[in-house]
Design a protein around this motif. Structure first.
Motif, PDB file in Angstrom:
ATOM      1  N   GLY A   1       0.831  -1.191   0.000  1.00 52.53           N
ATOM      2  CA  GLY A   1       0.000   0.000   0.000  1.00 52.53           C
ATOM      3  C   GLY A   1       0.866   1.242   0.000  1.00 52.53           C
ATOM      4  O   GLY A   1       2.069   1.170   0.297  1.00 52.53           O
ATOM      5  N   VAL A   2       0.255   2.365  -0.384  1.00 53.91           N
ATOM      6  CA  VAL A   2       1.005   3.629  -0.392  1.00 53.91           C
ATOM      7  C   VAL A   2       0.173   4.768   0.167  1.00 53.91           C
ATOM      8  O   VAL A   2      -1.042   4.815  -0.027  1.00 53.91           O
ATOM      9  N   ALA A   3       0.856   5.678   0.833  1.00 53.83           N
ATOM     10  CA  ALA A   3       0.290   6.977   1.188  1.00 53.83           C
ATOM     11  C   ALA A   3       1.162   8.001   0.477  1.00 53.83           C
ATOM     12  O   ALA A   3       2.395   7.870   0.472  1.00 53.83           O
ATOM     13  N   THR A   4       0.527   8.961  -0.177  1.00 52.28           N
ATOM     14  CA  THR A   4       1.329   9.955  -0.910  1.00 52.28           C
ATOM     15  C   THR A   4       0.936  11.367  -0.513  1.00 52.28           C
ATOM     16  O   THR A   4      -0.195  11.619  -0.070  1.00 52.28           O
ATOM     17  N   ARG A   5       1.882  12.273  -0.682  1.00 51.67           N
ATOM     18  CA  ARG A   5       1.635  13.675  -0.369  1.00 51.67           C
ATOM     19  C   ARG A   5       2.371  14.521  -1.407  1.00 51.67           C
ATOM     20  O   ARG A   5       3.561  14.290  -1.674  1.00 51.67           O
ATOM     21  N   VAL A   6       1.668  15.467  -2.015  1.00 51.55           N
ATOM     22  CA  VAL A   6       2.292  16.386  -2.964  1.00 51.55           C
ATOM     23  C   VAL A   6       1.985  17.815  -2.506  1.00 51.55           C
ATOM     24  O   VAL A   6       0.824  18.148  -2.228  1.00 51.55           O
TER      25      VAL A   6
ATOM     26  N   ALA B   1       4.145  25.041  -8.877  1.00 54.19           N
ATOM     27  CA  ALA B   1       5.213  24.062  -9.126  1.00 54.19           C
ATOM     28  C   ALA B   1       5.289  23.092  -7.945  1.00 54.19           C
ATOM     29  O   ALA B   1       4.943  23.437  -6.817  1.00 54.19           O
ATOM     30  N   VAL B   2       5.741  21.854  -8.226  1.00 57.41           N
ATOM     31  CA  VAL B   2       5.826  20.850  -7.175  1.00 57.41           C
ATOM     32  C   VAL B   2       6.971  21.195  -6.222  1.00 57.41           C
ATOM     33  O   VAL B   2       8.131  21.273  -6.624  1.00 57.41           O
ATOM     34  N   ARG B   3       6.607  21.454  -4.981  1.00 56.57           N
ATOM     35  CA  ARG B   3       7.608  21.795  -3.978  1.00 56.57           C
ATOM     36  C   ARG B   3       8.144  20.500  -3.351  1.00 56.57           C
ATOM     37  O   ARG B   3       9.335  20.353  -3.102  1.00 56.57           O
ATOM     38  N   GLU B   4       7.206  19.569  -3.097  1.00 57.03           N
ATOM     39  CA  GLU B   4       7.624  18.314  -2.476  1.00 57.03           C
ATOM     40  C   GLU B   4       6.650  17.202  -2.852  1.00 57.03           C
ATOM     41  O   GLU B   4       5.446  17.426  -2.882  1.00 57.03           O
ATOM     42  N   ALA B   5       7.194  16.052  -3.192  1.00 57.79           N
ATOM     43  CA  ALA B   5       6.363  14.873  -3.426  1.00 57.79           C
ATOM     44  C   ALA B   5       6.960  13.720  -2.634  1.00 57.79           C
ATOM     45  O   ALA B   5       8.161  13.460  -2.719  1.00 57.79           O
ATOM     46  N   VAL B   6       6.094  13.061  -1.854  1.00 59.42           N
ATOM     47  CA  VAL B   6       6.563  12.019  -0.948  1.00 59.42           C
ATOM     48  C   VAL B   6       5.690  10.784  -1.099  1.00 59.42           C
ATOM     49  O   VAL B   6       4.479  10.899  -1.282  1.00 59.42           O
ATOM     50  N   LEU B   7       6.335   9.620  -1.065  1.00 59.19           N
ATOM     51  CA  LEU B   7       5.512   8.415  -0.964  1.00 59.19           C
ATOM     52  C   LEU B   7       5.977   7.622   0.241  1.00 59.19           C
ATOM     53  O   LEU B   7       7.164   7.615   0.598  1.00 59.19           O
ATOM     54  N   CYS B   8       4.996   6.997   0.903  1.00 58.68           N
ATOM     55  CA  CYS B   8       5.310   6.148   2.035  1.00 58.68           C
ATOM     56  C   CYS B   8       4.647   4.799   1.771  1.00 58.68           C
ATOM     57  O   CYS B   8       3.430   4.726   1.595  1.00 58.68           O
ATOM     58  N   ALA B   9       5.457   3.757   1.700  1.00 55.49           N
ATOM     59  CA  ALA B   9       4.942   2.425   1.375  1.00 55.49           C
ATOM     60  C   ALA B   9       4.809   1.583   2.639  1.00 55.49           C
ATOM     61  O   ALA B   9       5.589   1.744   3.581  1.00 55.49           O
TER      62      ALA B   9
ATOM     63  N   LEU C   1       0.365   9.201  -6.599  1.00 55.21           N
ATOM     64  CA  LEU C   1       1.124  10.457  -6.661  1.00 55.21           C
ATOM     65  C   LEU C   1       0.428  11.416  -7.616  1.00 55.21           C
ATOM     66  O   LEU C   1       0.314  12.616  -7.344  1.00 55.21           O
ATOM     67  N   ILE C   2      -0.049  10.873  -8.722  1.00 52.16           N
ATOM     68  CA  ILE C   2      -0.748  11.728  -9.689  1.00 52.16           C
ATOM     69  C   ILE C   2      -2.076  12.233  -9.102  1.00 52.16           C
ATOM     70  O   ILE C   2      -2.432  13.400  -9.237  1.00 52.16           O
TER      71      ILE C   2
END
Lengths: 287, 410
Positions: free
Chosen positions: A196-201, A208-216, A276-277
Motif C-alpha cells: 500500500g502507499v500513502a502519498t503527499r504532494v 510548481a511541485v515543492r515536495e512529493a513524498v511516498l510512504c509504502a 502520486l498523480i
C-alpha cells in the motif's frame, strides 16, 4: 481461543498507568482498543501477567486541534476520528481510515494503538510517517516526543519502552496547495495489505511541485518513506517507470503465498504512480 | 478496578435495555459473558480471534466483535445483541428482509450480519449498493449466501433512507445469570445485607417482582371441575401452606413480610432436571371474588430462569366448583430452548396436577393433610412421566403428521 489468565487494572491517570507498568517489570501490556492485542492473547501468542487498560485514563480521550496539528489521544477510537469533522483537516487520515480493518474493528480500535502495535502492513503507521506526525510517549523518566520516522524500528517494534505509554499522536493539518493519495491492495477488504502507499504532494504558490513524498507499507518491516519530488511527472506510464528503482529499493520482503517480492514491487510501482498523480491533482484543487 | 490474575471483577452492563451486574474473571470476553452467563446464545462464536464476525454486537451503538472485548473493559456500556433486535412477532425490518430474500442458509452467520448491517444503516448515510460487499466484509458467510444478504441489506437501505428503526426488543426481559450475580427480573438490586442466605439468583426478595416484557414462552388457561364446595376450594387457595403443597414439586421454605414467600420447586421432564430457588408474591387476594393473583420467579443453578404471572379463580358451579388457573410463563437461559410448544405442554400439565391436588385437599377438608401431600413429595411432572411424555410425543407426532401432509399435498 481463550486468553490465559491475567490481572487487570484500569488506572485513571497516566502516572498510575506508568506505575503499573513499572511494577509489572516488563510482563505487562497496555490495552486500549485491544483489536490487535486480544487476538494475540486469544491465540496465546502472548501471556502477559497484567493488562493495563488505558481506556479510562483522564485526558487520553481527547481529540483536538492544537495549532497546525490535530492531536489524537491514546483512547480515541478510529471510528470517532473517521466521523469527527475536526479530522477533515487531515485528509490523508480520513482517506486511510476506511482501509483499517473493518467497521467493527474501528469501533473499538484506537489510532494510537495501531501506531504502538506497529504491524508492518498497517495503514496508520504509514500515514504518520508520510505526514511526519509527532508521537508523545510517557514513561517513568517523564514525557518525550518522538517523530514518527524514528518511532518504528522493526516489525511490531517501536521505541516505546516496556514501562512507557504512547499517550497521543499529532498529525499536521493540510496546508493550502497540499494533496494526498492513499491506496492498498489486499486479497479481501479489511485484510492486511499486500502493499500500500500513502502519498503527499505540496505545490508552491506558482503551482510548481515543492515536495512529493511516498510512504509504502506492507513491503518491509516498517513503513518506508521516500522523497520523489524529482521523479514526479504527469505521465503515469513514465512515472511508473521512474518509480521502478525506488520500489526495488523499498521492497524488503521475501514475499509469501499471497504475493512474491516481485509482485509486491510491481504493485507498489503501480499504486505509487497512480496515487502520486491523484495527490498532485488534489493539490491543484487545494490551491 | 484491579485484580489478581484469577480474581473476578464486577462489571455493570445494560444488555438489550436491562441493567445487569456480573462478576467475571478479567479474561472472559463479552461474547462468552453474553452466551454463558446471560444465556443470550444468539451471539455466535466462530473463530474467537476477530476474523469471522459471527459475534458482532452493538457496543454503545457501534458494531463490535464481542470476542475481541473483555467484559471488564465495558463497565457502564450498553450492549445490544441480536435478541434485542426483534421478536418473532415483531421482527426488525432487517430480519424481515433477510427472511424475504432468503439471506441465510445455515443461519450461523446471520446474527453477525444482522448486527453489522444494522450498524451500517443506522445512521442513514447514503449507501451505494456497489459498496455493500466491502461494507459487509466484516462478517463471513460460508454458505456462499452473500448475494442474498447484500440484496436484503440493499432493500432495507432503500426503504429507510433516513436511517432504520431502532432495536425492537430492548426492554425489561428475563436475563438468566448462571453465576452469582443479580437477576434484573426482580428489580436488579443486590442483597441489602450480606447475612441474607438467599439462594443464588434470588437476591431481591424484598423487591417487587417485575415481569419481563415481550410475549411469554407459554400461556396456560386450565379450567378444572372440582367436586367440592366453593368455600372448601377457597380455603385451600387462601392458605399458603396448603396451596404450596398442592403445587407439584414445590416446597415453601420461608415466609417474608408483605404476603411474600421463598421456596423451592423441582421439575423433571425426561432427562431434564431443574431445581428452582424461587420467590413468590401474592399481589391480589380477593375473598369476595375468590381470586388470587401471584407473581413468581425462580432461578436454577444451571442458569435457567422463569417468571410466572398466575391468576387463580374459583367459581361455584352447582354443588361443585370450577377452578380456573391462568398463567403467563416466561423462560430464560437454556430452558428457553425447550421451544414454546414443549414449555406450554409442561406448564399446562403442572397446572392440571395443581388443580387435582387442590381438589383432593378441598375434598379432604380442614385438618387433613393427606389430600395434598402427594403433590410436593415428588418433582413436578415426573409424577406421571409416562403420561406427560406421551402427551408431548403425541403432540409432536401430530405436528409431524401435519408437516408431512402439507409437504405431500403440494
Amino acid at each position: 481461543m481463550k486468553a490465559a489468565p491475567f490481572a487487570y487494572v484500569r488506572p485513571t491517570t497516566v502516572g498510575d498507568a506508568v506505575s503499573e507498568l513499572v511494577d509489572a517489570d516488563g510482563d505487562a501490556k497496555v490495552l486500549a482498543g485491544g483489536q490487535s492485542l486480544v487476538p494475540v492473547l486469544a491465540m496465546r501468542l502472548a501471556r502477559p501477567a497484567i493488562l493495563v487498560d488505558i481506556g479510562a485514563v483522564d485526558g487520553l480521550s481527547s481529540l483536538r486541534r492544537i495549532g497546525d496539528t490535530v492531536e489524537i489521544g491514546a483512547a480515541v477510537r478510529q471510528r470517532r476520528v473517521e466521523r469527527d469533522d475536526l479530522t477533515t483537516s487531515v485528509p490523508l487520515l480520513r482517506m486511510a481510515l476506511p482501509w483499517v480493518g473493518h467497521r467493527e474493528l474501528r469501533s473499538r480500535g484506537t489510532v494510537c494503538g495501531s501506531l504502538a502495535h506497529a504491524d508492518p502492513a498497517a495503514e496508520l503507521p504509514a500515514v504518520a510517517c508520510c505526514l511526519r506526525a509527532e508521537l508523545d510517549v510517557v514513561g517513568p523518566d517523564g514525557a518525550r516526543t518522538v517523530p514518527a520516522l524514528e518511532f518504528f524500528i522493526g516489525a511490531m517494534t517501536t521505541v516505546v519502552g516496556p514501562a512507557e505509554v504512547l499517550v497521543a499522536a499529532r498529525f499536521p493539518v493540510a496546508d493550502r496547495g497540499e494533496g494526498f493519495g492513499f491506496a492498498e491492495l489486499a486479497r479481501r477488504h479489511g485484510d492486511f495489505a499486500l502493499a500500500g502507499v500513502a502519498t503527499r504532494v505540496a505545490l508552491d504558490d506558482a503551482g510548481a511541485v515543492r515536495e512529493a513524498v511516498l510512504c509504502a507499507f506492507g513491503v518491509s518491516d516498517r513503513p518506508v518513506r521516500r522523497d520523489v519530488t524529482d521523479l514526479l511527472t504527469d505521465d503515469e506510464a513514465a512515472l511508473r517507470e521512474a518509480l521502478e528503482p525506488v520500489a526495488t529499493a523499498l521492497v524488503d520482503t521475501a514475499g509469501d503465498a499471497h504475493g512474491s517480492a516481485g509482485y509486491r514491487r510491481r504493485l507498489l510501482t503501480v499504486l505509487a504512480a497512480r496515487e502520486l498523480i491523484a495527490a498532485r491533482r488534489r493539490a491543484e484543487e487545494a490551491r | 478496578m484491579s485484580s489478581a490474575a484469577r480474581e473476578s471483577l464486577d462489571v455493570r452492563l445494560t444488555v438489550n435495555g436491562n441493567p445487569v451486574t456480573l462478576t467475571v474473571p478479567a479474561r472472559v470476553t463479552l461474547a462468552d459473558t453474553l452466551r454463558d452467563r446471560l444465556g443470550l446464545t444468539g451471539t455466535h462464536l466462530g473463530c474467537e480471534h476477530g476474523v469471522c464476525g459471527m459475534c458482532t454486537v452493538l457496543v454503545d451503538g457501534d458494531a463490535a466483535r464481542s470476542c475481541l472485548l473483555f467484559a471488564v473493559q465495558l463497565d457502564g456500556a450498553e450492549i445490544v445483541t441480536v435478541e434485542g433486535l426483534g421478536r418473532p412477532d415483531a421482527q426488525h425490518p432487517l430480519q424481515e428482509a433477510f427472511s424475504r430474500h432468503h439471506a441465510l442458509q445455515c443461519g450461523f452467520c446471520t446474527p453477525g450480519f444482522l448486527m453489522s448491517s444494522y450498524d451500517l444503516l443506522a445512521d442513514g448515510t447514503d449507501i451505494e449498493p456497489a459498496s455493500l460487499p466491502a461494507e459487509l466484509s466484516g462478517v463471513l458467510c460460508r454458505c456462499t449466501g452473500y448475494r442474498n444478504i447484500i440484496a436484503a441489506v440493499a432493500d432495507v437501505a432503500d426503504a429507510h433512507p433516513d436511517g432504520i428503526p431502532g432495536p425492537r426488543n430492548c426492554g425489561a426481559h428475563a436475563l438468566a445469570d448462571r453465576g452469582r450475580a443479580v437477576s434484573p427480573g426482580i428489580g436488579g438490586v443486590p442483597p441489602a445485607d450480606g447475612g441474607d442466605a438467599a439462594p443464588a439468583g434470588d437476591t431481591g426478595a424484598h423487591e417487587d417482582i417485575r415481569l419481563p416484557a415481550g410475549r411469554p414462552a407459554a400461556t396456560v388457561d386450565v379450567a378444572s371441575q372440582v367436586a367440592a364446595p366453593l368455600a372448601e376450594v377457597w380455603r385451600v387457595l387462601d392458605d399458603v401452606d396448603l396451596l404450596a403443597r398442592c403445587l407439584p414439586g414445590a416446597e415453601l421454605t420461608e415466609r417474608l413480610p408483605g404476603d411474600r414467600y421463598r421456596g423451592r420447586a423441582r421439575v423433571a421432564v425426561g432427562p431434564i432436571r431443574l431445581s428452582f430457588a424461587g420467590f413468590a408474591q401474592v399481589t391480589e387476594r380477593d375473598p369476595g371474588a375468590h381470586r388470587l393473583h401471584v407473581l413468581a420467579h425462580g432461578t436454577d443453578a444451571g442458569g435457567a430462569q422463569t417468571h410466572a404471572d398466575i391468576r387463580l379463580t374459583a367459581e361455584a358451579v352447582g354443588e361443585g366448583t370450577t377452578l380456573r388457573a391462568q398463567a403467563d410463563v416466561y423462560l430464560a437461559g437454556r430452558i428457553a430452548q425447550f421451544g414454546r410448544a414443549l414449555a406450554g405442554d409442561v406448564s399446562r400439565r403442572l397446572f392440571e396436577q395443581f388443580a387435582e391436588a387442590v381438589a383432593a385437599a378441598a375434598i379432604a377438608g380442614p385438618g387433613s393433610d393427606t389430600g395434598a401431600s402427594h403433590a410436593s413429595s415428588r418433582p413436578a411432572v415426573a409424577v406421571r412421566p409416562m403420561r406427560l411424555m406421551g402427551a408431548v410425543a403425541a403432540a409432536r407426532l401430530r405436528a409431524l403428521v401435519r408437516h408431512v401432509r402439507s409437504a405431500v399435498g403440494r
